[in-house]
Design a protein around this motif. Sequence first.
Motif, PDB file in Angstrom:
ATOM      1  N   PHE A   1       3.269   3.437 -21.951  1.00  0.00           N
ATOM      2  CA  PHE A   1       3.526   4.227 -20.768  1.00  0.00           C
ATOM      3  C   PHE A   1       4.627   5.084 -20.897  1.00  0.00           C
ATOM      4  N   LYS A   2       4.692   6.358 -19.853  1.00  0.00           N
ATOM      5  CA  LYS A   2       5.716   7.016 -20.003  1.00  0.00           C
ATOM      6  C   LYS A   2       5.614   7.553 -18.486  1.00  0.00           C
ATOM      7  N   ALA A   3       6.923   8.330 -18.255  1.00  0.00           N
ATOM      8  CA  ALA A   3       7.068   8.774 -16.688  1.00  0.00           C
ATOM      9  C   ALA A   3       5.869   9.597 -16.419  1.00  0.00           C
ATOM     10  N   GLY A   4       5.442   9.463 -15.117  1.00  0.00           N
ATOM     11  CA  GLY A   4       4.362  10.117 -14.568  1.00  0.00           C
ATOM     12  C   GLY A   4       2.929   9.400 -14.606  1.00  0.00           C
ATOM     13  N   ASP A   5       3.150   8.106 -15.391  1.00  0.00           N
ATOM     14  CA  ASP A   5       1.816   7.430 -15.480  1.00  0.00           C
ATOM     15  C   ASP A   5       1.641   6.322 -14.310  1.00  0.00           C
ATOM     16  N   ILE A   6       2.615   6.157 -13.322  1.00  0.00           N
ATOM     17  CA  ILE A   6       2.698   5.177 -12.472  1.00  0.00           C
ATOM     18  C   ILE A   6       3.307   5.715 -11.041  1.00  0.00           C
ATOM     19  N   ALA A   7       2.499   5.156 -10.137  1.00  0.00           N
ATOM     20  CA  ALA A   7       2.802   5.644  -8.621  1.00  0.00           C
ATOM     21  C   ALA A   7       3.036   4.311  -7.674  1.00  0.00           C
ATOM     22  N   ALA A   8       3.982   4.006  -7.332  1.00  0.00           N
ATOM     23  CA  ALA A   8       4.036   2.982  -6.369  1.00  0.00           C
ATOM     24  C   ALA A   8       4.467   3.403  -5.104  1.00  0.00           C
ATOM     25  N   PHE A   9       3.781   2.527  -3.871  1.00  0.00           N
ATOM     26  CA  PHE A   9       3.904   2.645  -2.608  1.00  0.00           C
ATOM     27  C   PHE A   9       3.501   1.386  -1.988  1.00  0.00           C
ATOM     28  N   ALA A  10       3.724   1.499  -0.687  1.00  0.00           N
ATOM     29  CA  ALA A  10       3.517   0.107   0.194  1.00  0.00           C
ATOM     30  C   ALA A  10       1.820   0.343   0.761  1.00  0.00           C
ATOM     31  N   ILE A  11       1.028  -0.653   0.911  1.00  0.00           N
ATOM     32  CA  ILE A  11      -0.086  -0.814   1.468  1.00  0.00           C
ATOM     33  C   ILE A  11      -0.316  -2.223   2.294  1.00  0.00           C
ATOM     34  N   THR A  12      -1.225  -2.228   3.143  1.00  0.00           N
ATOM     35  CA  THR A  12      -1.632  -3.355   4.034  1.00  0.00           C
ATOM     36  C   THR A  12      -2.671  -4.107   3.542  1.00  0.00           C
ATOM     37  N   THR A  13      -2.583  -5.288   2.882  1.00  0.00           N
ATOM     38  CA  THR A  13      -3.587  -6.094   2.269  1.00  0.00           C
ATOM     39  C   THR A  13      -4.528  -6.460   3.312  1.00  0.00           C
ATOM     40  N   PRO A  14      -5.682  -6.830   2.948  1.00  0.00           N
ATOM     41  CA  PRO A  14      -6.833  -7.231   3.813  1.00  0.00           C
ATOM     42  C   PRO A  14      -6.434  -8.416   4.715  1.00  0.00           C
ATOM     43  N   SER A  15      -5.284  -9.310   4.358  1.00  0.00           N
ATOM     44  CA  SER A  15      -4.870 -10.412   5.126  1.00  0.00           C
ATOM     45  C   SER A  15      -3.891  -9.641   5.922  1.00  0.00           C
ATOM     46  N   GLY A  16      -3.434  -8.523   6.121  1.00  0.00           N
ATOM     47  CA  GLY A  16      -2.521  -7.929   7.147  1.00  0.00           C
ATOM     48  C   GLY A  16      -1.024  -7.967   6.781  1.00  0.00           C
ATOM     49  N   GLU A  17      -0.841  -7.937   5.484  1.00  0.00           N
ATOM     50  CA  GLU A  17       0.543  -8.108   5.213  1.00  0.00           C
ATOM     51  C   GLU A  17       0.674  -6.977   4.120  1.00  0.00           C
ATOM     52  N   GLU A  18       2.168  -6.737   4.464  1.00  0.00           N
ATOM     53  CA  GLU A  18       2.492  -5.524   3.871  1.00  0.00           C
ATOM     54  C   GLU A  18       2.645  -5.862   2.189  1.00  0.00           C
ATOM     55  N   ALA A  19       2.539  -4.916   1.310  1.00  0.00           N
ATOM     56  CA  ALA A  19       2.484  -5.201  -0.159  1.00  0.00           C
ATOM     57  C   ALA A  19       2.769  -4.317  -0.974  1.00  0.00           C
ATOM     58  N   PRO A  20       3.574  -4.273  -1.886  1.00  0.00           N
ATOM     59  CA  PRO A  20       3.493  -3.031  -2.899  1.00  0.00           C
ATOM     60  C   PRO A  20       2.415  -3.048  -3.711  1.00  0.00           C
ATOM     61  N   ALA A  21       1.918  -1.432  -4.023  1.00  0.00           N
ATOM     62  CA  ALA A  21       0.909  -1.359  -4.653  1.00  0.00           C
ATOM     63  C   ALA A  21       1.271  -0.329  -6.010  1.00  0.00           C
ATOM     64  N   VAL A  22       0.834  -0.341  -7.182  1.00  0.00           N
ATOM     65  CA  VAL A  22       1.028   0.439  -8.248  1.00  0.00           C
ATOM     66  C   VAL A  22      -0.262   1.056  -8.753  1.00  0.00           C
ATOM     67  N   LEU A  23      -0.428   2.315  -8.812  1.00  0.00           N
ATOM     68  CA  LEU A  23      -1.711   2.869  -9.500  1.00  0.00           C
ATOM     69  C   LEU A  23      -1.146   3.243 -11.126  1.00  0.00           C
ATOM     70  N   VAL A  24      -1.772   2.801 -11.874  1.00  0.00           N
ATOM     71  CA  VAL A  24      -1.299   2.884 -13.432  1.00  0.00           C
ATOM     72  C   VAL A  24      -2.430   3.753 -14.170  1.00  0.00           C
ATOM     73  N   GLN A  25      -2.206   4.767 -14.774  1.00  0.00           N
ATOM     74  CA  GLN A  25      -3.028   5.545 -15.552  1.00  0.00           C
ATOM     75  C   GLN A  25      -3.253   4.699 -16.903  1.00  0.00           C
ATOM     76  N   CYS A  26      -4.485   4.566 -17.129  1.00  0.00           N
ATOM     77  CA  CYS A  26      -4.950   3.531 -18.250  1.00  0.00           C
ATOM     78  C   CYS A  26      -5.601   4.217 -19.340  1.00  0.00           C
ATOM     79  N   ARG A  27      -5.199   3.924 -20.531  1.00  0.00           N
ATOM     80  CA  ARG A  27      -5.959   4.870 -21.588  1.00  0.00           C
ATOM     81  C   ARG A  27      -6.773   4.010 -22.208  1.00  0.00           C
ATOM     82  N   THR A  28      -6.917   2.699 -22.119  1.00  0.00           N
ATOM     83  CA  THR A  28      -7.933   1.624 -22.934  1.00  0.00           C
ATOM     84  C   THR A  28      -9.121   1.362 -22.205  1.00  0.00           C
ATOM     85  N   SER A  29     -10.234   1.380 -22.797  1.00  0.00           N
ATOM     86  CA  SER A  29     -11.315   0.906 -22.210  1.00  0.00           C
ATOM     87  C   SER A  29     -11.946  -0.298 -22.482  1.00  0.00           C
TER      88      SER A  29
END
Length: 587
Positions: A496-524
């Motif tokens: 991984f390198k800078a720019g591959d990951i974005a972190a932010f908060a979301i509300t889960t289906p249970s109604g709780e706040e949680a951090p989420a990360v989107l990670v660019q993945c290069r393996t299939s």
Amino acid sequence: MQIESTPEAETGLAPTPTFDDLPYRRADFGTVGDALDYAAQGLKGFNFHDARADLVRAYPYAELARDARTQALRLIAEGVAPGDRVALIAETGADFAAAFFAAIYAGALPVPLPLPTSFGGREAYVEQIAVQLRSAEPKMVLSSQGLFAMVEQAAEGLCAARDWTSFFAAPAPVVELPQAAAGDIAYLQYSSGSTRFPHGVAVTHEALLANLAGHAHCMEAGDGDRVVSWLPWYHDMGLVGCMLAPLANQISVDYLATEDFARRPLSWLTLISRNAHNTLSYSPTFGYDICARRISPSINVAERFDLSRWRVAGNGADMIRPEVMQAFVDVFAAAGFKASAFLPSYGLAEATLAVSIMPLGEGIVSDLIDERTLAGLSGGRTDSRRPTRYRAIVNCGKAVPGLTIEVRDETGAVLPDRKIGRVFVKGIGVMAGYFRDPEATAAALSADGWLDTGDMGYLAKGSIFIVGRAKDMIIINGKNHWPQDIEWAIEQLPGFKAGDIAAFAITTPSGEEAPAVLVQCRTSDPAERSNLREAIRTKVRAITGMSCVVELVPPRTLPRTSSGKLSRSKARSQYLSGEIQPFDVAA
């Protein structure tokens, strides 16, 4: 050392000189037009290079001034009056420079607009330009022929659209040019992330020149210096720091177009190596990172580059990462680069450009901050079994002359040293306001002139330390979490390198706040993806103590601003709307 062939040898062209006989003046002019008029009395100017760092065109300030005055007459003939806006697609080159100063000479407000990026495609770019045109309400928009079809589509029903070639061939009847005053608006600067709700930052001639003088004072800029830049002219650091600042301080500049830097980043260092005099050159952290990563074992750094005269290696426009800066030093020390050349700074378009700059020669100076302090917690540790963790925060220096910095809490009270709060700035370089947006102006700028930067940080002995953007903060169970901490944790994993990951908060289906990360993945491979998700969860939990939602996404998915920075807010909205589709967990 073997430097690549010089541009003079291959093309017969010569760049504008580093020295001339014009007495140096540190941006002490009434207007930007006055600054160009003075610089035009000397021999210095802009120099445009191709992707291989070979000189394509030398553009002395004298020639720029002549062209700009002629184009100003054409603008006036087209009905452009003082105070009108003229939108310009900000390609790095003589055409944009002439048109920008033509608008200045005509008393109009130039509005630099971004180039297309590799993200989003044609329709996204057309819509972005259209949104900014609706905000600025320009008399016309000018672009190159190559981009004209998209720009014309964006301008439909909003303003006239012309390409440089046809406009520059139009009649230029001689009329008297208006004279601007120091308190007049000089230009509008749109944020590189401007999308749905763009804010045009209105900057006066007085504010601009005060900031340029303060910036030059901190860098001790003057005769014998030369600027090298690849930064885009639609971003404040590129436009103000690397176009307007050198001109107002009578310094020659060598330019590499941003798209050419993206293809061949080491050409930036080639340009610096060719300079026989002191070099001033700025970049966000990712520019240094890209260059260090491009050096393979087959490249003899000491033979290919000479960075010994790089006097100011500026850092700004994004969070400064000391480990990346150290990696750059480790790679390029063999070419004569000195760690003391690094010049951390902090700024934003709403303050024209520079807010603070480190003293020369000190390089990267970091402060280690306990994670509990960053999280907004106090008191003793609640779990003695967990080790104390720290984050290195870079010292961004003291306020430039003419500006004052305060850090305040949620009630507006000024905080003492080493207490994290919201960063406020006041002084002559602060914007006049957001163009035709009194509500947004009132939200950011108080009646007594204090600008709410939207950044979080702390002061220590007069120096400012920035910890992140207030809007990016993830607050869970009353505890503050900075997305950079989560992203940096994941970047420590292989691949991984800078720019591959974005972190932010979301509300889960249970109604709780949680951090989420989107990670660019290069393996299939499904098994590798499963292992990767678990490794990411484990790493984030070890660093932050939190469990997070991990979503793997295809490469080149995460959105960026037009200046190349990751847009966490846009990534979050695209994820929640379904525009970003993660890989299937079972895949």
